[in-house]
Design a protein around this motif. Structure first.
Motif, short mmCIF file in Angstrom:
data_model
loop_
_atom_site.label_atom_id
_atom_site.label_comp_id
_atom_site.label_asym_id
_atom_site.label_seq_id
_atom_site.Cartn_x
_atom_site.Cartn_y
_atom_site.Cartn_z
N ILE A 55 -19.12 16.27 -35.37
CA ILE A 55 -18.94 16.30 -33.91
C ILE A 55 -20.22 15.87 -33.21
O ILE A 55 -20.19 15.09 -32.25
CB ILE A 55 -18.48 17.71 -33.45
CG1 ILE A 55 -17.05 17.98 -33.91
CG2 ILE A 55 -18.61 17.87 -31.95
CD1 ILE A 55 -16.59 19.41 -33.72
N ALA A 56 -21.36 16.37 -33.69
CA ALA A 56 -22.64 15.99 -33.09
C ALA A 56 -22.91 14.51 -33.25
O ALA A 56 -23.38 13.85 -32.31
CB ALA A 56 -23.77 16.82 -33.70
N ILE A 83 -29.92 12.70 -27.15
CA ILE A 83 -29.47 12.50 -28.53
C ILE A 83 -30.36 13.30 -29.48
O ILE A 83 -29.87 13.94 -30.42
CB ILE A 83 -29.45 11.00 -28.88
CG1 ILE A 83 -28.32 10.31 -28.10
CG2 ILE A 83 -29.29 10.78 -30.38
CD1 ILE A 83 -28.34 8.80 -28.18
N PHE A 84 -31.67 13.28 -29.25
CA PHE A 84 -32.61 14.06 -30.05
C PHE A 84 -32.25 15.54 -29.99
O PHE A 84 -32.23 16.23 -31.01
CB PHE A 84 -34.04 13.80 -29.53
CG PHE A 84 -35.10 14.57 -30.25
CD1 PHE A 84 -35.56 14.17 -31.49
CD2 PHE A 84 -35.64 15.72 -29.68
CE1 PHE A 84 -36.55 14.88 -32.15
CE2 PHE A 84 -36.64 16.44 -30.33
CZ PHE A 84 -37.09 16.02 -31.57
N LEU A 85 -31.96 16.05 -28.80
CA LEU A 85 -31.57 17.45 -28.63
C LEU A 85 -30.29 17.75 -29.41
O LEU A 85 -30.23 18.74 -30.16
CB LEU A 85 -31.37 17.77 -27.15
CG LEU A 85 -30.79 19.15 -26.82
CD1 LEU A 85 -31.71 20.26 -27.28
CD2 LEU A 85 -30.51 19.25 -25.32
N LEU A 86 -29.29 16.91 -29.26
CA LEU A 86 -28.01 17.14 -29.94
C LEU A 86 -28.18 17.16 -31.45
O LEU A 86 -27.69 18.07 -32.13
CB LEU A 86 -27.00 16.07 -29.52
CG LEU A 86 -25.63 16.10 -30.19
CD1 LEU A 86 -24.93 17.43 -29.98
CD2 LEU A 86 -24.78 14.95 -29.68
N PRO A 131 -31.69 23.80 -22.43
CA PRO A 131 -31.23 22.50 -21.94
C PRO A 131 -29.85 22.10 -22.48
O PRO A 131 -29.09 21.41 -21.80
CB PRO A 131 -32.31 21.52 -22.41
CG PRO A 131 -33.01 22.22 -23.52
CD PRO A 131 -32.90 23.69 -23.25
N ALA A 132 -29.53 22.55 -23.69
CA ALA A 132 -28.22 22.20 -24.26
C ALA A 132 -27.08 22.82 -23.46
O ALA A 132 -26.12 22.13 -23.10
CB ALA A 132 -28.15 22.64 -25.72
N TRP A 133 -27.17 24.12 -23.16
CA TRP A 133 -26.09 24.78 -22.41
C TRP A 133 -26.01 24.26 -20.98
O TRP A 133 -24.91 24.05 -20.46
CB TRP A 133 -26.27 26.29 -22.43
CG TRP A 133 -25.80 26.94 -23.68
CD1 TRP A 133 -26.53 27.75 -24.51
CD2 TRP A 133 -24.50 26.86 -24.27
NE1 TRP A 133 -25.76 28.15 -25.57
CE2 TRP A 133 -24.51 27.63 -25.46
CE3 TRP A 133 -23.32 26.20 -23.94
CZ2 TRP A 133 -23.40 27.77 -26.29
CZ3 TRP A 133 -22.22 26.32 -24.76
CH2 TRP A 133 -22.26 27.09 -25.92
N VAL A 134 -27.15 24.03 -20.33
CA VAL A 134 -27.13 23.52 -18.95
C VAL A 134 -26.50 22.13 -18.91
O VAL A 134 -25.62 21.86 -18.08
CB VAL A 134 -28.56 23.51 -18.35
CG1 VAL A 134 -28.60 22.75 -17.03
CG2 VAL A 134 -29.07 24.93 -18.16
N ALA A 189 -19.62 17.63 -27.34
CA ALA A 189 -20.32 17.75 -28.63
C ALA A 189 -21.57 18.62 -28.48
O ALA A 189 -21.87 19.45 -29.36
CB ALA A 189 -20.71 16.37 -29.16
N LEU A 190 -22.27 18.47 -27.36
CA LEU A 190 -23.46 19.28 -27.13
C LEU A 190 -23.09 20.76 -27.01
O LEU A 190 -23.78 21.63 -27.55
CB LEU A 190 -24.17 18.81 -25.86
CG LEU A 190 -25.54 19.40 -25.58
CD1 LEU A 190 -26.52 19.10 -26.72
CD2 LEU A 190 -26.08 18.86 -24.27
#
Length: 194
Positions: A18-19, A90-93, A124-127, A177-178
């Protein structure tokens, strides 16, 4: 005590897939914006300035702060700031599903091989997921269905509809996906934090 990435439960293969799909879904946006930042004109109305011209016009005669100065510098060197943001996204995901997202790499001064604090990627992912998934996932999909039935005619502000949808169609899948990767990361690291 040093923690190794093997001590933390890895993301499931499904969440990793998914990511990867979410990361790939963001690439058309980054490619389109990078093309435009290199003075590409396909898909942009003829009356629109290039990204650099627009930024220079907005900056003319103003005292730029450090952020706007950095943005102008990027545009002068052919890089759109949103392309940088997409790369960071993308790096975060991927960091949420890969081992290097749980343990700081060797090359990070003072933090090498220490666990990444849970809040650092999760905030940052949830926001971002909370903004992108509903707006570009649910609302955009609803709008597409309405367009198919002739009930909606979105204003793309003169941009080519094809370019507009290429550029923005990946935001919904990326946001979803995030959210899935953040949920998995939070669940997996909760055990470690306890």
């Amino acid at each position: 005590m040093k923690t190794t990435s093997s001590a933390i439960e890895p993301a499931s293969p499904r969440i990793r897939r998914i990511a990867y799909v979410g990361a790939i879904a963001l690439l058309p946006y980054a490619a389109m914006k990078q093309y435009w930042s290199l003075d590409g004109t396909w898909g942009i109305p003829a009356t629109y300035p290039t990204l650099l011209e627009g930024m220079e016009a907005r900056a003319r005669g103003k005292d730029l702060g450090p952020i706007n100065s950095a943005m102008l510098w990027l545009y002068e060197h052919g890089v759109d700031v949103t392309v940088v943001m997409a790369a960071l996204g993308i790096f975060l995901l991927l960091g949420l599903v890969r081992p290097w997202g749980r343990i700081f790499p060797r090359w990070v001064p003072l933090l090498a091989r220490k666990p990444v604090p849970r809040w650092l990627p999760l905030t940052p992912a949830w926001v971002t997921a909370a903004i992108l998934a509903p707006v570009f996932g649910v609302l955009a999909l609803t709008n597409v269905v309405l367009m198919v039935f002739g009930l909606s005619h979105p204003d793309t502000d003169g941009f080519s509809p094809f370019a507009f949808y290429i550029a923005y169609s990946g935001m919904g899948p990326y946001g979803l996906a995030l959210g899935a990767a953040a949920w998995s990361y939070q669940r997996r690291t909760r055990r470690q934090a306890a």
